[in-house]
Design an enzyme around this catalytic site. Structure first.
Site, PDB file in Angstrom:
ATOM      1  N   HIS A  34     -16.801 -30.535  77.882  1.00 29.60           N
ATOM      2  CA  HIS A  34     -17.357 -31.865  78.171  1.00 29.60           C
ATOM      3  C   HIS A  34     -18.051 -32.427  76.925  1.00 29.60           C
ATOM      4  O   HIS A  34     -17.959 -33.619  76.637  1.00 29.60           O
ATOM      5  CB  HIS A  34     -18.375 -31.790  79.314  1.00 29.60           C
ATOM      6  N   SER A 183     -15.086 -25.121  84.079  1.00 31.07           N
ATOM      7  CA  SER A 183     -16.271 -24.868  84.919  1.00 31.07           C
ATOM      8  C   SER A 183     -16.002 -23.688  85.845  1.00 31.07           C
ATOM      9  O   SER A 183     -16.924 -23.055  86.348  1.00 31.07           O
ATOM     10  CB  SER A 183     -16.601 -26.101  85.758  1.00 31.07           C
TER      11      SER A 183
END
Ligand code: PAF
Length: 273
Positions: A34, A183
Site C-alpha cells: 500500500h 494482507s
C-alpha cells in the site's frame, strides 16, 4: 492529516481544495505494498486520499469477512507517516443502503480465474470502487498489479462507464525472499510461508524460460506446475493484458497468473512480461 467518515463532509472538503487528487482505495491492514501506491500517488498528485473500508459485498458467504484484519489505529499512523492528506474511513451504512443499485462484473472476464472460484466477488469490487470514485472524484487512482484481474476489471469499468479518472498500475512489492506482500500473509504459519515461496519461484522460472526464448505457454505452465507441487493450485494461466488466453508469450503483452491455496489462505501472484 484529516480523518473523515462522512461522505458529504469529504466531498465538500475535496471540492473546496481544488487540487489534483490521487486516490488509494484499501481495505486497511496496510503494508509496504500500500505504501508504494501512496508513494507513487504523492509523486504525481497534490492531495492524497486513502480510503479504508472492508467492503462486505466483495466477500462471499463463508469467506473471511469477519476475520479480515482490522487495524484502524495502526493504519492511521502509517498514513500520517506516509504524508497522506485525508483518510476516508466510512461505516458500512455510509456506503450501502438497504435496497441497493449495484454493478455487475462482465460475464466473461468477471467470472474466470478469481471470479470462477469467487462468483460475485468482482460485482462487489466494482460496485464499491465505483461508489468510492463518485465520492472522491479523483484525478488518479492507484491499484497494485498483484491483483491483476481486479486492476483489469476496474480499468474496463472506467472505460465502459466513461469515468473521468486515470488508473495507475503499480508494481508488486515483495519480501526479500520473493513472497508478494498481501494482507493475508499474516494467516500463514512459518511452514506455510515457506511453502508459499514456491509461488514466486514458479514465476521467476517462467521469466527465466522466456529469457531463454521459450515462449510456448504449455511448456511454461508445465514447468511452473512442477515447481508449485505439492501446493493446492487454483490456476496457472498465461493471458494477454486484455485477459485472453494466449498459446505463445508476447513480450509486452503477457501476464502470467498463479492462484494457490496455502492452508486455508488463498494467495495470488503474477508476473507481467
Ligand atoms: O484491493 C482491495 O483492497 C479492494 O478490493 C478494494 C479495491 C479496496 C475494493 O474494496
Amino acid at each position: 492529516m484529516k480523518i473523515i467518515s462522512d461522505v458529504n463532509e469529504l466531498k465538500t472538503y475535496l471540492k473546496k481544495e481544488k487540487k489534483i487528487i490521487g486516490f488509494v482505495p484499501t481495505m486497511g491492514a496496510l503494508h509496504d505494498g500500500h505504501l508504494s501506491l501512496i508513494k507513487k500517488a504523492k509523486n504525481e498528485c497534490e492531495l492524497i486520499v486513502v480510503s479504508i473500508f472492508v467492503n462486505p459485498t466483495q466477500f462471499l458467504v463463508g469467506e473471511d469477512l469477519d476475520k479480515y484484519p482490522s487495524r484502524d489505529e495502526a493504519d492511521k499512523k502509517i498514513c500520517k507517516l506516509a504524508g497522506v492528506d485525508v483518510v476516508f474511513l466510512p461505516q458500512k451504512e455510509d456506503i450501502y443502503g438497504s435496497d441497493e443499485v449495484s454493478l455487475k462484473a462482465p460475464n466473461v472476464r468477471g467470472f474466470v480465474l478469481e471470479g470462477a472460484t469467487r462468483p460475485g466477488h468482482f460485482d462487489g469490487v466494482l460496485t464499491v470502487v465505483n461508489k468510492l470514485f463518485n465520492i472522491v472524484n479523483p484525478d488518479y487512482a492507484y491499484f497494485g498489479k498483484k491483483d491483476a484481474q481486479q486492476l483489469n476489471l476496474i480499468s474496463l469499468m472506467v472505460k465502459q462507464l466513461f469515468i473521468d479518472v486515470k488508473i495507475v498500475a503499480v508494481d508488486t512489492v515483495r519480501e526479500s525472499d520473493g513472497l508478494a506482500l498481501s494482507s493475508r500473509n499474516i494467516y500463514l504459519s512459518k511452514e506455510q510461508r515457506k511453502g508459499a515461496l514456491k509461488i514466486s519461484s514458479s514465476l521467476y522460472e517462467a521469466s527465466k524460460m522466456v529469457q531463454k526464448k521459450i515462449y510456448t505457454s504449455k511448456e511454461i505452465k508445465k514447468a511452473m506446475s512442477e515447481i508449485l507441487k505439492p501446493l493446492e493450485v487454483g490456476y496457472v494461466e498465461i493471458l494477454s493484458r486484455d485477459f485472453e488466453v494466449i498459446d505463445t508469450i508476447e513480450i509486452g503483452n503477457t501476464v502470467i497468473l498463479v492462484e494457490t491455496l496455502v492452508g486455508s489462505t488463498r494467495l495470488l501472484d503474477n508476473i507481467w512480461l
